[in-house]
Design an enzyme around this catalytic site. Sequence first.
Site, PDB file in Angstrom:
ATOM      1  N   ASP A   1      -6.622   1.261   8.491  1.00 42.25           N
ATOM      2  CA  ASP A   1      -5.310   1.885   8.611  1.00 42.25           C
ATOM      3  C   ASP A   1      -5.483   3.392   8.731  1.00 42.25           C
ATOM      4  O   ASP A   1      -6.610   3.904   8.757  1.00 42.25           O
ATOM      5  CB  ASP A   1      -4.389   1.504   7.447  1.00 42.25           C
TER       6      ASP A   1
ATOM      7  N   TYR B   1       7.095  -8.467   8.659  1.00 40.72           N
ATOM      8  CA  TYR B   1       6.772  -7.047   8.748  1.00 40.72           C
ATOM      9  C   TYR B   1       7.075  -6.516  10.146  1.00 40.72           C
ATOM     10  O   TYR B   1       7.041  -7.256  11.129  1.00 40.72           O
ATOM     11  CB  TYR B   1       5.275  -6.799   8.510  1.00 40.72           C
TER      12      TYR B   1
ATOM     13  N   ASP C   1       0.838  -1.195   0.000  1.00 39.33           N
ATOM     14  CA  ASP C   1       0.000   0.000   0.000  1.00 39.33           C
ATOM     15  C   ASP C   1       0.876   1.249   0.000  1.00 39.33           C
ATOM     16  O   ASP C   1       2.019   1.224   0.485  1.00 39.33           O
ATOM     17  CB  ASP C   1      -0.895   0.025   1.232  1.00 39.33           C
TER      18      ASP C   1
ATOM     19  N   ARG D   1      -3.320  -5.211   8.298  1.00 41.35           N
ATOM     20  CA  ARG D   1      -4.412  -4.307   8.681  1.00 41.35           C
ATOM     21  C   ARG D   1      -5.527  -5.063   9.387  1.00 41.35           C
ATOM     22  O   ARG D   1      -6.140  -4.565  10.331  1.00 41.35           O
ATOM     23  CB  ARG D   1      -4.986  -3.625   7.444  1.00 41.35           C
TER      24      ARG D   1
END
Length: 311
Positions: free
Chosen positions: A94, A80, A52, A193
């Site tokens: 988010d 991550y 994103d 998310r």
Amino acid sequence: MVENSTAAPGSASARPGILLIDKPQGHTSHDAVARVRRLAGTRKVGHAGTLDPMATGLLVLGTRSSTRLLTFIVGLDKEYTATIRLGEATSTDDAEGEVTERADQAAVAAVDDDAIIAAIRPLTGDIEQVPSTVSAIKVGGKRAYALAREGIEVELKSRAVTVSAFDVLAIRRDGAAVDVDVRVVCSSGTYIRALARDLGASLGVGGHLTALRRTRIGPFDVTDASTIDDLDVETALLHPADVAKRLFGALELTEQEAVDLGHGKRLERELPAGHTGPIAAVAPDGRLVGLVERRGGSLKSVVNFPAEEPA
């Protein structure tokens, strides 16, 4: 998007290879692809999994015939680092969405560190996860995020994913919100998310993602990546044979076997002991000829890589 196919000065003349890019915040994955197309002088550039615009970190790109390797990279596990804000839920799960729920300060203050850690445990391991409604999953031929932008309510089905690690790195409190820094190792198709959303929901205060950085895809680490601004395609390109050997192991060919495999012939060879699945078939000069696997009593190419190709 149409891109100029003229090679930039000092470009790699569009030779095949894999690039590791550290995508900056505010850029889309397609922005990175477009930049590489210009620098490499070819439209034959693809990526192995989007990030994103809000997210930063590792993006794996392929040029020319090496885009055929991306299919095998997409499904690798990923790592991550992220920050989850507890106390607010948003329309996109988010920080780019609108706040849809804000817990009162007393409720947020009541969520102690032990409660956060306890709520993370059920979100670890083999779980069923409902993707975010603004994900890229297709519903009736259209992306879920596109439908959401049109005001169409989207109900996505849960899917099986694996969260191998969901570690709390730090917990920071600031009045009405709690920020939780985490490290997540997960299977392909996992939405960080959604983890933020589900953690906040389980604690009764709502949650969303405020920062996300992809640090690893399979054996590829962001510490080995180039930034977009400093990218020198020629020096940054990883040789396709080196990448394939790293992913699959190698079967060294003779000159004649390389020719035969390139012509679609099967090889009467044995795979290395204990090897299953595809393996990289490499010519004596180091060129990646193809990926082969056992079919019956011989080896058959499942993906070929041309010796020469137009830009």
